[in-house]
Scaffold this motif. Structure first.
Motif, short mmCIF file in Angstrom:
data_model
loop_
_atom_site.label_atom_id
_atom_site.label_comp_id
_atom_site.label_asym_id
_atom_site.label_seq_id
_atom_site.Cartn_x
_atom_site.Cartn_y
_atom_site.Cartn_z
N ASP A 83 -23.63 9.52 38.10
CA ASP A 83 -24.78 9.87 38.94
C ASP A 83 -25.17 11.33 38.73
OD1 ASP A 83 -25.11 7.34 40.06
OD2 ASP A 83 -23.74 7.76 41.73
N ASP A 86 -26.92 11.68 35.44
CA ASP A 86 -28.28 11.14 35.57
C ASP A 86 -29.18 12.14 36.26
OD1 ASP A 86 -30.39 9.18 35.54
OD2 ASP A 86 -29.93 8.76 37.65
N ALA A 87 -28.66 12.78 37.32
CA ALA A 87 -29.45 13.76 38.07
C ALA A 87 -29.85 14.93 37.18
CB ALA A 87 -28.67 14.26 39.29
N ARG A 90 -32.53 13.92 34.76
CA ARG A 90 -33.82 13.75 35.43
C ARG A 90 -34.52 15.09 35.71
NH1 ARG A 90 -34.94 8.85 38.13
NH2 ARG A 90 -33.35 7.24 37.82
N THR A 182 -24.44 9.03 46.65
CA THR A 182 -25.79 9.55 46.38
C THR A 182 -26.13 9.32 44.91
OG1 THR A 182 -25.54 11.27 48.07
CG2 THR A 182 -27.27 11.60 46.44
N GLY A 184 -28.24 9.48 41.23
CA GLY A 184 -28.82 10.54 40.43
C GLY A 184 -30.26 10.82 40.81
N GLU A 185 -31.00 9.76 41.10
CA GLU A 185 -32.40 9.93 41.50
C GLU A 185 -32.49 10.71 42.81
OE1 GLU A 185 -36.41 7.22 42.26
OE2 GLU A 185 -34.45 6.24 42.01
N GLN A 186 -31.61 10.40 43.75
CA GLN A 186 -31.62 11.12 45.02
C GLN A 186 -31.24 12.58 44.84
OE1 GLN A 186 -28.95 8.33 46.99
NE2 GLN A 186 -30.58 7.72 48.40
N MET A 187 -30.20 12.84 44.05
CA MET A 187 -29.81 14.23 43.80
C MET A 187 -30.96 15.00 43.15
SD MET A 187 -25.92 14.06 42.31
CE MET A 187 -24.67 13.02 43.07
N SER A 188 -31.63 14.38 42.21
CA SER A 188 -32.70 15.07 41.49
C SER A 188 -33.90 15.35 42.38
CB SER A 188 -33.13 14.26 40.26
OG SER A 188 -33.75 13.05 40.64
#
Length: 199
Positions: A83, A86-87, A90, A182, A184-188
């Motif tokens: 994750d 991924d973040a 992104r 959480t 990766g999209e949420q972290m980013s």
């Protein structure tokens, strides 16, 4: 500091984090401590390349995502690192201003070579750090992240560690935490604002 520490629950790999998480701002999966940052502990460890490293080494002009975990973890640790990778991806160019550090909670089994190889599977720039387990426990607790020394009972080897990802500003003070799970999209979605505010 104690109030922040109280909300960070102990969790073994494979177990859910049952503690509630205070919500601040628009992101209910991010605990914002910007007004009351947690001071960096003064422990010094070694990187997988045998270089000295301390939490206060969190670099100027960069945020550091810090995680306490171990390479033999069957579920939570690899998912969390994926994750985070991924973040960072992104974020595009902003990802160049984010460092990722994992401190081993199983230093007896996580050799430098093993930790380096494991992290490279997520991102070759991720930094692995190893130190004496008692110092790792103390350092994690300084950030309100519960970690316990590994235990072997009845043939089972249990490594218990908190699952949150700490966000460190330059100098190593923690300004927030991402909750377990959480994405990766949420972290980013959170990190660009943190980069603007903290750097």
């Amino acid at each position: 500091m104690l109030a922040a520490a109280a909300v960070l629950a102990v969790a073994g790999c494979g177990q859910a984090d049952s503690a509630g998480s205070p919500q601040r701002g628009e992101f209910d999966y991010y605990l914002d401590l910007a007004d009351t940052p947690m001071t960096a502990p003064d422990h010094e460890f070694r990187t997988v390349d045998d270089e000295p490293w301390s939490f206060t080494d969190a670099a100027e002009g960069r945020l550091t995502l810090l995680y306490f975990g171990y390479t033999s973890c069957p579920d939570v640790c690899p998912t969390t690192m994926a994750d985070i990778a991924d973040a960072v991806t992104r974020l595009g160019a902003d990802g160049e201003r984010v460092d990722v550090v994992m401190v081993s909670t199983d230093p007896a089994r996580d050799t430098p070579e093993q930790l380096r190889t494991w992290l490279t599977g997520f991102d070759p720039d991720f930094l692995g750090v190893i130190g004496p387990i008692d110092d790792v426990v103390q350092a994690a607790q300084a950030y309100g992240i519960p970690v316990e020394p590994p235990e072997q009972t009845d043939g089972n080897y249990l490594v218990t560690h908190g699952e949150r990802v700490a966000v460190l500003r330059p100098g190593g003070d923690a300004v927030g935490f991402f909750d377990p799970g959480t994405s990766g999209e949420q972290m980013s979605a959170v990190l660009p604002g943190l980069l603007a505010e903290q750097l």
